[in-house]
Write an enzyme that holds these catalytic residues in place. Structure first.
Site, PDB file in Angstrom:
ATOM      1  N   VAL A 283       0.841  -1.201   0.000  1.00  0.00           N
ATOM      2  CA  VAL A 283       0.000   0.000   0.000  1.00  0.00           C
ATOM      3  C   VAL A 283       0.875   1.249   0.000  1.00  0.00           C
ATOM      4  O   VAL A 283       0.608   2.227  -0.700  1.00  0.00           O
ATOM      5  CB  VAL A 283      -0.951  -0.018   1.211  1.00  0.00           C
ATOM      6  CG1 VAL A 283      -1.698   1.312   1.321  1.00  0.00           C
ATOM      7  CG2 VAL A 283      -1.933  -1.167   1.104  1.00  0.00           C
ATOM      8  N   ASP A 330      -5.077  25.702 -40.864  1.00  0.00           N
ATOM      9  CA  ASP A 330      -5.849  26.268 -41.955  1.00  0.00           C
ATOM     10  C   ASP A 330      -5.260  27.630 -42.306  1.00  0.00           C
ATOM     11  O   ASP A 330      -4.561  28.244 -41.496  1.00  0.00           O
ATOM     12  CB  ASP A 330      -7.310  26.402 -41.512  1.00  0.00           C
ATOM     13  CG  ASP A 330      -8.235  26.784 -42.647  1.00  0.00           C
ATOM     14  OD1 ASP A 330      -7.906  26.463 -43.796  1.00  0.00           O
ATOM     15  OD2 ASP A 330      -9.274  27.407 -42.379  1.00  0.00           O
ATOM     16  N   ASP A 633     -11.441  26.335 -38.928  1.00  0.00           N
ATOM     17  CA  ASP A 633     -12.661  27.042 -38.557  1.00  0.00           C
ATOM     18  C   ASP A 633     -13.861  26.646 -39.409  1.00  0.00           C
ATOM     19  O   ASP A 633     -14.988  26.950 -39.059  1.00  0.00           O
ATOM     20  CB  ASP A 633     -12.462  28.560 -38.638  1.00  0.00           C
ATOM     21  CG  ASP A 633     -12.000  29.014 -40.020  1.00  0.00           C
ATOM     22  OD1 ASP A 633     -11.909  28.170 -40.932  1.00  0.00           O
ATOM     23  OD2 ASP A 633     -11.738  30.223 -40.184  1.00  0.00           O
ATOM     24  N   ASP A 637     -13.017  21.450 -42.152  1.00  0.00           N
ATOM     25  CA  ASP A 637     -11.940  21.064 -41.236  1.00  0.00           C
ATOM     26  C   ASP A 637     -12.387  20.055 -40.184  1.00  0.00           C
ATOM     27  O   ASP A 637     -11.548  19.431 -39.526  1.00  0.00           O
ATOM     28  CB  ASP A 637     -11.403  22.305 -40.504  1.00  0.00           C
ATOM     29  CG  ASP A 637     -10.827  23.336 -41.453  1.00  0.00           C
ATOM     30  OD1 ASP A 637     -10.139  22.932 -42.399  1.00  0.00           O
ATOM     31  OD2 ASP A 637     -11.077  24.534 -41.252  1.00  0.00           O
ATOM     32  N   GLU A 702      10.214   4.722   1.813  1.00  0.00           N
ATOM     33  CA  GLU A 702       9.428   4.169   2.918  1.00  0.00           C
ATOM     34  C   GLU A 702       9.458   2.636   2.900  1.00  0.00           C
ATOM     35  O   GLU A 702       9.618   1.987   3.939  1.00  0.00           O
ATOM     36  CB  GLU A 702       7.989   4.679   2.829  1.00  0.00           C
ATOM     37  CG  GLU A 702       7.857   6.178   3.070  1.00  0.00           C
ATOM     38  CD  GLU A 702       6.500   6.722   2.636  1.00  0.00           C
ATOM     39  OE1 GLU A 702       5.635   5.893   2.261  1.00  0.00           O
ATOM     40  OE2 GLU A 702       6.302   7.944   2.653  1.00  0.00           O
ATOM     41  N   ASN A 727       2.629   9.506   3.851  1.00  0.00           N
ATOM     42  CA  ASN A 727       2.111   9.432   2.483  1.00  0.00           C
ATOM     43  C   ASN A 727       1.086  10.518   2.193  1.00  0.00           C
ATOM     44  O   ASN A 727       1.103  11.138   1.130  1.00  0.00           O
ATOM     45  CB  ASN A 727       1.449   8.063   2.248  1.00  0.00           C
ATOM     46  CG  ASN A 727       2.449   7.024   1.794  1.00  0.00           C
ATOM     47  OD1 ASN A 727       3.638   7.309   1.667  1.00  0.00           O
ATOM     48  ND2 ASN A 727       1.981   5.816   1.553  1.00  0.00           N
TER      49      ASN A 727
END
Length: 901
Positions: A283, A330, A633, A637, A702, A727
């Protein structure tokens, strides 16, 4: 919703009339129209379902890391570590809530699909003209078109009078298209079908009538909509990387737990006890804070980008721009302003440049000297304003109506203080000879007592061919000889190569009203027009090049125009590689040759592309390993916007179709906003990498502290609840702070990351091992010295180990700086959130030591001054080791180079 003919533009109006069972004079009967509406359905586009709350919520829990944490929580509950299990569940809920509401807000703000606003159409039915809802149109209806109309369905034109249509929404071409009723070839490209008017395009000039040949999803815009809905979206690179990291963490967790359990059993510890410790360490090995910190980092990036006018639909798309290797952009409305502007006049013996901005009223020669309007320039300005059907009003955008080129001519006259209203009063209009597509010109007959003034405007070559004289500086007309005519042709060709649109201006005076207006003309000159480059574009493209990102222009315009615009925008690297859409039209991706694929990947400009080819183009780049951003736009497209790794639509000019397909919308339509968003994306990835390295090195330490102590026969140096406290408290807040960093100044001076590069590459795993190992070494040394040198009991010695580990993890935040930065001046030390997190964490450590209730819960016995001093001193060891590692082993913090570098 059916199309009535596969290629109506290839047959005559009469043939289409017969095929559709209609009459151009009377139209359909009301009963027939009702029957066809029942058969074909309404003239509307199919809508996608909006993103549901359930789908958005499910997306928050779809990653491997989230499921790994959920498994860790389940194990904690089964092992009766209820506090740990609850804590992990709380972290998951926080992560889900933040991601859910942030993504929901973005989704709801842009959840408008393809909507035709409530439009009407003028049709002829039962011999009478009437206005009906556009959704009630059916194949065979006769539609009447006027300036300002939006075409309500796909029409085969049967009658035109000077009709011009703005098709930029479909083709990307900025110029209005002159229409005729003549059939074209069956394989004609979309922009070359001059006898068609397509749904959603706009009438800019003239009048016409057309037969409805397709409605709803069978129109061109409907077929594009279908491609938008069927184009598969790509999984964001960040999501792929987080899942890869999650899978590695699963194996790492299992291996560490098994090694610890095995070492304990070999040392004679009870098997059940060791299994409990192994589960606790498993864990602990999972970085609980990773999902929530990643989500908050992305959300903060989204909010920052929103402040810069970039609206993001999905959190993971924020980072995608940082991985972008190529931008397909574009032309019209993205690189250019989508408006025509007069930039110059070519007169007899004089070239005049005109200020391109609305407030720039300068007229200058080629060498920059001011020009005082003489007879040549004055008459050029007058004829441009008089031979003109547009209405400019007061000059504001809302007051203007008509062809963009004619509006530009009126604006140029205004710059020279020529008032069009006064000009019209001086030269009243007697007759208009509308634009003739065969002649490619128009004329105005104006009163000029005692005779008439003929003002002519049209295509340069055609008007020049009808001129016999040319206007000189003193206002006299001199003969136009063969040599002079060739010189005018040369000037025309040179200007066209620069991407300019040229119109010829001519005039003559006459007394006999029966004389042909188009003969024996006096050439005044050529007017040069351009769709200007947006002001921010050159710098934005330069910034892209510095960042190692290619910008490729994709347009429906002609190759010469596209090439000139690309040069002005700064595209290419000295030379420009231009490919025409005819070379790519209809080519299947699987059947594409390697030579053609290589040419595509090297091209700077693609001209005359249709929507399907744009979609193929995006796929070619993605298969070559690129992360593709696509700007656009128009309706044309939309499929490519959806297929791209990140589609970027324009907020002002963009159609609803494009906005729906895109993952990002630019509210200011500025290309520079793309670059700002790209920088933010790179910063986000850099921050995520930093806090992943930080969290992993802390969590590994740890596990190693407990595992090595147990394996070495020492007492357990940390209790499960103490590990949980570390933690969820002391290493989470520095990770948050790293996620909120503003980033390095050099982030846009580096090439883009390899799209396949994981968040934690081999060098970073080595860095995690070094940093985690140094923290482990310091903690175990402090624990051992407390036990054997200071002769402390097990309880105070555990507290020494706890404080050493906590402080070492806090100082560890300074060990994740970039190797190219200075130790005391870098993105970490300049991050105010880091210093705030350090102060907060130190306070929480102090609280754990000296707040009696919390100290009892964590089982932290007072270590005494000597023990506390030992812990503080030993906690600095990993910081020193980490700084030496950065200095002497910089590869630990740099990405591995690509194979191509």
């Amino acid at each position: 919703m059916a199309s009535s003919h596969s290629a109506p533009y290839a047959s005559s109006p009469e043939a289409q009339t017969r095929l559709l069972g209609t009459d151009t004079g009377t139209g359909l009967s009301p009963n027939e129209a009702a029957a066809r509406l029942s058969a074909h359905g309404p003239n509307t586009l199919r809508r996608q379902k909006p993103k549901s709350l359930t789908l958005i919520l499910r997306h928050q829990f779809a990653s491997v890391i989230v499921w790994l944490l959920a498994g860790a929580a389940a194990i904690s509950f089964l092992s009766r570590d209820v506090a740990e299990g609850i804590a992990i569940i709380v972290v998951l809920l926080i992560n889900g809530i933040i991601g859910f509401f942030t993504e929901l807000r973005a989704a709801r703000s842009m959840e408008k699909l393809i909507q035709l606003s409530r439009r009407h159409a003028r049709v002829r039915r039962g011999g009478k003209e009437r206005m009906i809802d556009a959704c009630d149109l059916v194949p065979g209806d006769i539609v009447v078109l006027e300036p300002g109309d939006v075409v309500p369905a796909d029409l085969r034109l049967v009658e035109v009078s000077s009709l011009e249509v703005d098709e930029s929404v479909l083709t990307g071409e900025s110029r209005a298209v002159e229409k005729s009723i003549e059939a074209v070839e069956p394989d004609a490209l979309l922009g070359d079908r001059f006898c068609m008017a397509y749904q959603a395009t706009a009438i800019t000039k003239g009048t016409g009538e057309g037969i409805v040949v397709a409605t709803g999803m069978d129109t061109e815009i409907g077929q594009i909509s279908e491609m938008v809905q069927s184009a598969s979206g790509e999984v964001a690179p960040l999501e792929r990387r987080l899942d890869m990291l999650g899978r590695k963490l699963v194996w790492l967790t299992v291996i560490l737990a098994l090694l610890t359990i095995g070492a304990g059993i070999l040392r004679g510890f009870d098997i059940a006890t060791m299994i409990q410790i192994g589960v606790a360490l498993a864990v602990a090995a999972v970085p609980e804070g990773l999902p929530v910190v990643a989500t908050l980092s992305l959300a903060r990036g989204l909010w920052r980008m929103s402040a810069r006018n970039a609206l993001i639909r999905q959190l993971s798309s924020v980072e995608t721009l940082g991985a972008t290797t190529v931008i397909l952009t574009d032309k019209t409305g993205t690189l250019t302003e989508n408006r025509m502007t007069v930039v110059g006049y070519l007169l007899d013996g004089l070239d005049v440049t005109v200020g391109a901005e609305d407030d720039d009223t300068s007229f200058k020669t080629g060498d920059g000297a001011p020009v005082q309007p003489d007879e040549r320039l004055t008459w050029a300005l007058r004829v441009g304003a008089l031979c003109n059907t547009a209405e400019a009003g007061d000059g504001s955008r809302d007051e203007r109506a008509g062809d963009p080129m004619e509006l530009a001519l009126i604006a140029a006259a205004r710059k020279a203080n020529i008032d069009r209203s006064a000009l019209r009063q001086r030269y009243p209009e007697l007759k208009e000879h509308a634009f003739d597509p065969s002649r490619k010109m128009m004329a105005m007959v104006l009163e000029d007592a005692p005779g008439q003034l003929i003002a002519v405007k049209g295509a340069a070559e055609e008007v020049l061919g009808l001129c016999t004289r040319v206007l000189a500086a003193d206002g006299t007309a001199i003969a136009l000889g063969d040599g002079a005519r060739q010189d005018w042709q040369r000037r025309n060709a040179e200007a066209a190569q620069q991407g300019l649109r040229l119109l010829a201006l001519a005039m003559k005076h006459r007394e006999d009203v029966g004389v042909d207006p188009y003969c024996d003309l006096i050439l005044i000159g050529f007017v040069c027009l351009r769709d200007p480059i947006r002001e921010d574009v050159p710098n934005a493209i330069r910034a892209s090049r510095n960042a190692g990102v290619r910008v490729v222009m994709v347009t429906g315009d002609h190759a010469d125009t596209a090439r000139a615009v690309a040069r002005a925008a700064g595209l290419g690297d000295g030379t420009l590689e231009v490919m025409d859409g005819s070379e790519l039209h209809g080519i299947e991706l699987e059947a594409m040759s390697e030579a053609l694929r290589a040419r595509i990947l090297c091209a700077d400009v693609f001209a005359r592309l249709d929507p399907a080819t744009k979609l193929t183009l995006v796929s070619v780049y993605q298969r070559a390993g690129h992360v593709v951003a696509m700007t656009g736009d128009g309706v044309n497209d939309a499929p490519a916007l959806k297929k791209a790794d990140i589609g970027i639509a324009m907020g002002h000019r963009g159609t609803e179709v494009a906005k729906q397909a895109a993952q990002m919308i630019l509210r200011d339509d500025a290309f520079s906003t793309v670059i700002a968003a790209m920088r933010q994306g790179r910063v986000i990835f850099q921050n995520i990498r930093q806090f992943v390295v930080y969290l992993m090195s802390c969590n590994v330490s740890e596990v190693l502290v407990v595992g090595l102590a147990v394996g070495g026969g020492l007492p357990v140096p940390l209790l499960p609840l103490q590990i949980l406290y570390l933690n969820l408290v002391t290493d989470i807040f520095p990770a948050f702070a790293l996620g909120f960093g503003a980033g390095s100044d050099q982030v846009m001076s580096q090439p883009p990351r390899d799209p396949k590069e994981p968040i934690v590459a081999r060098a970073h795993w080595l860095q995690i091992a070094v940093l985690g190992g140094s923290i482990t070494l310091a903690t175990l040394l402090a624990f051992g010295l407390a036990l054997y040198a200071l002769d402390l009991a097990a309880g105070p010695s555990v507290t020494v180990a706890f404080v050493t580990l906590a402080l070492a993890q806090i100082w560890n935040v300074f060990n994740v700086r970039a190797p190219s930065t200075k130790a005391l001046s870098n993105a970490v030390t300049r991050n105010p959130y880091v210093w705030g997190a350090i102060v907060l964490c130190l306070g929480l450590v102090a609280l754990a030591l000296w707040q009696p209730v919390l100290a009892d819960v964590l089982r932290l016995d007072p270590p005494g001054k000597a023990g506390l001093g030992l812990a503080v001193a030993m906690s600095a060891v990993p910081l020193v080791i980490g700084q030496f590692w950065i200095r002497w082993m910089p590869g630990a913090s740099r990405r591995p180079p690509r194979a191509s570098e």
